[in-house]
Design an enzyme around this catalytic site. Structure first.
Site, short mmCIF file in Angstrom:
data_model
loop_
_atom_site.label_atom_id
_atom_site.label_comp_id
_atom_site.label_asym_id
_atom_site.label_seq_id
_atom_site.Cartn_x
_atom_site.Cartn_y
_atom_site.Cartn_z
N GLU A 54 32.99 40.27 46.58
CA GLU A 54 34.32 39.74 46.25
C GLU A 54 35.32 39.93 47.39
O GLU A 54 36.11 39.04 47.67
CB GLU A 54 34.87 40.40 44.98
CG GLU A 54 34.17 39.99 43.69
CD GLU A 54 34.45 38.54 43.28
OE1 GLU A 54 35.43 37.95 43.77
OE2 GLU A 54 33.68 37.99 42.47
N ASP A 70 43.50 35.36 43.47
CA ASP A 70 42.68 36.54 43.20
C ASP A 70 43.10 37.67 44.13
O ASP A 70 43.26 37.44 45.33
CB ASP A 70 41.19 36.23 43.43
CG ASP A 70 40.65 35.20 42.45
OD1 ASP A 70 41.19 35.10 41.33
OD2 ASP A 70 39.69 34.49 42.82
#
Ligand SMILES: *[C@@H]1O[C@H](CO)[C@@H](O)[C@H](O)[C@H]1NC(C)=O
Ligand SMILES: *[C@@H]1O[C@H](CO)[C@@H](O)[C@H](O)[C@H]1NC(C)=O
Ligand SMILES: *[C@@H]1O[C@H](CO)[C@@H](O)[C@H](O)[C@H]1NC(C)=O
Ligand SMILES: [Ca+2]
Length: 147
Positions: A54, A70
């Site tokens: 991520e 995000d």
């Protein structure tokens, strides 16, 4: 102030601004301290793999998803989980300001990731976990670390 004191303070500032990307074992220890090893049945190696894909363990990572963004090591989304003041209809289920997901204190990031994983989708909420971690041998993500 004496030049040496000024140099010391500048040094601290530089350390502070650069200490934003965890090393593998630093993060493994921090996640373990935060109760992530085995949380909701998910091993530490799975969490480490997820965070690696991520954000590369980078607390300042932000990625634009069009209508939302995000944030941080877990790439927590501003529509569902945190409020960044610029995401229409944000649910903010973790009840936090997204900017708090970008600092070196990952306690709130961990708390929010636990909230995410308790929902019916579980760890599948993270697309990169499904594509890059699920069903793989993840021992390298914790190997060499004393956790
Ligand atoms: C961490 O993320 C920030 C923001 O995206 C970026 O500027 C920085 O270069 C990244 N650091 C590393 C080591 O990848
Ligand atoms: C979040 O925190 C930042 C930095 O402290 C602040 O500028 C911003 O107004 C806050 N946003 C919300 C939506 O509370
Ligand atoms: C996983 O990989 C490591 C080396 O990367 C190896 O030692 C270990 O036996 C593997 N485990 C399984 C279950 O294949
Ligand atoms: Ca934080």
């Amino acid at each position: 102030m004496k030049p040496i004191a000024i140099a010391f303070l500048l040094g601290l500032l530089v350390l502070k601004s650069e200490a934003r990307v965890f090393s593998k074992c630093e993060l493994a220890s921090a996640l373990k301290r935060g109760g992530m090893a085995g949380y909701h049945g998910i091993t530490l190696a799975n969490w480490m793999c997820l965070v690696h894909h991520e954000s590369g363990y980078n607390t300042t990572a932000v990625n634009d998803n069009g209508p939302s963004r995000d944030y941080g090591i877990f790439q927590i989304n501003s529509y569902l989980w945190c409020n960044d003041g610029q995401t229409l209809g944000s649910k903010n289920e973790c009840g936090i300001n997204c900017s708090s997901l970008l600092n070196i204190d990952i306690g709130d990031d961990i708390a929010c990731a636990k909230t995410v994983v308790r929902k019916p989708q579980g760890i599948n909420a993270w697309a990169s976990w499904r594509t890059d971690c699920k069903g793989r041998n993840l021992s390298s993500f914790v190997s060499g670390c004393t956790v």
